[in-house]
Design an enzyme around this catalytic site. Structure first.
Site, PDB file in Angstrom:
ATOM      1  N   GLY A   1       0.914  -1.223  -0.016  1.00 13.53           N
ATOM      2  CA  GLY A   1       0.014  -0.007  -0.077  1.00 13.53           C
ATOM      3  C   GLY A   1       0.820   1.220  -0.226  1.00 13.53           C
ATOM      4  O   GLY A   1       1.662   1.380   0.982  1.00 13.53           O
ATOM      5  N   VAL A   2       0.859   2.131  -1.182  1.00  6.06           N
ATOM      6  CA  VAL A   2       1.635   3.290  -1.084  1.00  6.06           C
ATOM      7  C   VAL A   2       0.715   4.525  -1.046  1.00  6.06           C
ATOM      8  O   VAL A   2      -0.314   4.619  -1.543  1.00  6.06           O
ATOM      9  CB  VAL A   2       2.503   3.166  -2.467  1.00  6.06           C
ATOM     10  CG1 VAL A   2       3.395   2.480  -2.616  1.00  6.06           C
ATOM     11  CG2 VAL A   2       1.400   2.945  -3.629  1.00  6.06           C
ATOM     12  N   SER A   3       0.847   5.402   0.163  1.00  2.00           N
ATOM     13  CA  SER A   3      -0.066   6.192   0.572  1.00  2.00           C
ATOM     14  C   SER A   3       0.278   7.751   0.152  1.00  2.00           C
ATOM     15  O   SER A   3      -0.357   8.682   0.088  1.00  2.00           O
ATOM     16  CB  SER A   3       0.008   6.266   2.024  1.00  2.00           C
ATOM     17  OG  SER A   3       1.042   6.538   2.824  1.00  2.00           O
TER      18      SER A   3
ATOM     19  N   VAL B   1       6.359   9.029   3.311  1.00  2.00           N
ATOM     20  CA  VAL B   1       7.685   8.429   3.374  1.00  2.00           C
ATOM     21  C   VAL B   1       7.767   7.186   3.730  1.00  2.00           C
ATOM     22  O   VAL B   1       8.488   6.277   3.223  1.00  2.00           O
ATOM     23  CB  VAL B   1       8.627   9.402   4.398  1.00  2.00           C
ATOM     24  CG1 VAL B   1       8.237   9.553   5.770  1.00  2.00           C
ATOM     25  CG2 VAL B   1       9.990   8.969   3.964  1.00  2.00           C
TER      26      VAL B   1
ATOM     27  N   SER C   1       5.436   4.435   3.740  1.00  2.00           N
ATOM     28  CA  SER C   1       4.824   3.467   2.795  1.00  2.00           C
ATOM     29  C   SER C   1       6.015   3.480   1.397  1.00  2.00           C
ATOM     30  O   SER C   1       6.096   2.386   0.753  1.00  2.00           O
ATOM     31  CB  SER C   1       3.616   3.643   2.177  1.00  2.00           C
ATOM     32  OG  SER C   1       3.489   5.065   1.483  1.00  2.00           O
TER      33      SER C   1
ATOM     34  N   MET D   1      -4.871   3.726  -2.319  1.00  3.99           N
ATOM     35  CA  MET D   1      -6.125   3.530  -1.750  1.00  3.99           C
ATOM     36  C   MET D   1      -6.740   5.352  -1.575  1.00  3.99           C
ATOM     37  O   MET D   1      -6.142   5.860  -0.818  1.00  3.99           O
ATOM     38  CB  MET D   1      -6.330   2.781  -0.418  1.00  3.99           C
ATOM     39  CG  MET D   1      -5.866   1.317  -0.427  1.00  3.99           C
ATOM     40  SD  MET D   1      -5.968   0.679   1.155  1.00  3.99           S
ATOM     41  CE  MET D   1      -4.049   1.068   1.521  1.00  3.99           C
TER      42      MET D   1
ATOM     43  N   CYS E   1     -10.331   1.933  10.611  1.00  3.21           N
ATOM     44  CA  CYS E   1      -9.805   1.967   9.162  1.00  3.21           C
ATOM     45  C   CYS E   1      -8.858   0.802   8.804  1.00  3.21           C
ATOM     46  O   CYS E   1      -8.957   0.268   7.738  1.00  3.21           O
ATOM     47  CB  CYS E   1      -8.972   3.268   9.014  1.00  3.21           C
ATOM     48  SG  CYS E   1      -8.311   3.531   7.159  1.00  3.21           S
TER      49      CYS E   1
ATOM     50  N   GLY F   1       3.527   0.273   5.579  1.00  3.92           N
ATOM     51  CA  GLY F   1       4.510   1.183   6.015  1.00  3.92           C
ATOM     52  C   GLY F   1       4.284   1.301   7.742  1.00  3.92           C
ATOM     53  O   GLY F   1       4.849   2.142   8.135  1.00  3.92           O
TER      54      GLY F   1
ATOM     55  N   CYS G   1      -7.161  11.351   9.724  1.00  6.72           N
ATOM     56  CA  CYS G   1      -6.895  11.205   8.195  1.00  6.72           C
ATOM     57  C   CYS G   1      -7.747  11.950   7.330  1.00  6.72           C
ATOM     58  O   CYS G   1      -7.261  13.015   6.504  1.00  6.72           O
ATOM     59  CB  CYS G   1      -6.581   9.850   7.608  1.00  6.72           C
ATOM     60  SG  CYS G   1      -8.189   8.747   8.056  1.00  6.72           S
TER      61      CYS G   1
END
Length: 382
Positions: free
Chosen positions: A9-11, A14, A16, A40, A104, A128, A200
């Protein structure tokens, strides 16, 4: 192109990004360890101009481009609204203080994200988060991160064997400063990006202004525990136990010029209770009762056991004794008084560095809570 074995999962942050970097490097050394990224979107733009999702998406794309990884996109905003945000609003309306990050993780990142990764042919996911997964005595264990200041196992305590068996946390054994250094060394575009803080979907916005869009303000009295009026508030659900900011109580005749803290909320009568002193007696409790507990191993270690626990993030673990009641709820008795234990937040239990699981706090024996909600405490304590 073959399906990736791991999807990270790349958000756009830094952490992730470095998780993706580490998995990419492993894949370069082991060709069967194929990796892809997935971004996401969990919150739909509400028109305020404060949503940072598009900026984060661009950063995620740039990171995957830099690493030579394919990237996928999924919109989970409807699932987030139904599974996280609706609950968040209902809890605040009831006068409790929920923790949306816990929900979440359970409902989105380790449910819908995991399902999406499997639909893409992956065997496992990675994030991450600062935590570790290890197999102990034939069961998967969730362990604290090596960097105690960044440990996020508190937010992950609702995961179970199915999720942990398919999850990697590449940063669990690293220090945050080393993560930043790796990002800079690899020239990742997120190397200097500021960490996100707070809830978030609220971001940098004023919390009360955001919440007022969904829970309209209703002015009421601010009182001391002995009933003296000392001010007014815009809505009890905008405040949480132990809070100092936003009370706007000036000099009050007969009281010292000292800070005021929220010590109780009477939602039915729209009264906010306050007192002076950061550690005043009204904020102290020794016992709490919870809703139904979740156990990472699938079952509690015993019906009654000693362990350590946190009732909020970034709190030192405190010694307590836990009793598992017949209906699956918990009673926890702490070895010493605890400050501002808040219904709606999570009680998370530990044995050494292993997270046992946890539950939502339902009630405590703080003096004002016993007075305001005596029927509730009697039910839990029965």
């Amino acid at each position: 192109m073959s399906a990736p074995r791991t999807i990270v999962g790349v958000s756009g942050g830094v952490d992730s990004s470095v998780a993706a970097l580490l998995l990419r490097d492993r894949a370069l050394a082991h060709p069967d360890e194929t990796v892809a990224g997935l971004f996401m979107q969990n919150w739909a733009d509400d028109g305020s101009g404060d949503c940072r999702a598009e900026d984060d998406r661009k950063d995620a794309v740039a990171v995957c481009g830099r690493l030579g990884l394919p990237i996928h996109f999924r919109d989970f905003s409807r699932e987030y609204w139904d599974g996280v945000f609706s609950h968040f609003l209902a809890e605040y309306a009831a006068g409790r203080t929920p923790n949306p990050d816990v929900l979440c993780n359970r409902e989105i990142k380790f449910k819908h994200f995991l399902d999406a990764a499997r639909d893409l042919g992956a065997e496992r996911i990675a994030t991450g988060h600062y935590a570790r997964v290890e197999k102990r005595d034939g069961r998967w264990a969730l362990l604290r991160a090596v960097d105690s200041g960044k440990d996020q196992s508190y937010f992950l305590h609702q995961l179970g064997q199915a999720q942990l068996s398919a999850t990697e946390f590449p940063l669990g054994g690293m220090l945050k400063r080393d993560v930043r250094a790796l990002a800079a060394q690899a020239a990742l575009p997120t190397a200097e990006k500021k960490d996100s803080t707070g809830i978030c979907f609220i971001g940098e916005r004023d919390f009360r202004e955001f919440l007022s869009r969904y829970l309209p303000a209703r002015e009421g009295e601010i009182r001391t525990p002995d009933g003296r009026a000392v001010g007014t508030h815009a809505g009890v659900f905008y405040f949480t136990l132990g809070q100092r900011e936003g009370l706007n109580i000036g000099g009050v005749r007969g009281f010292e010029a000292a800070p005021w803290y929220v010590v109780g909320k009477d939602v039915a009568n729209n009264v906010l209770y306050v007192d002076q002193g950061i550690d005043n007696a009204w904020l102290q409790s020794r016992n709490l009762w919870s809703e139904g507990a979740h156990w990472i191993a699938g079952h509690p270690p015993a019906q009654r056991f000693a362990c350590t626990a946190q009732t909020r993030y970034r709190q030192a673990a405190e010694a307590c004794e836990v009793t598992v009641r017949d209906d699956g709820t918990l009673q926890a008795r702490f070895a010493r008084d605890q400050r501002a234990v808040t219904p709606g937040q999570s009680l998370v239990l530990y044995e050494g560095d292993a997270c046992l699981g946890g539950a939502v706090i339902a009630a405590t024996d703080a003096p004002l809570e016993l007075r305001l909600h005596a029927h509730t405490e009697r039910n839990y304590a029965a």
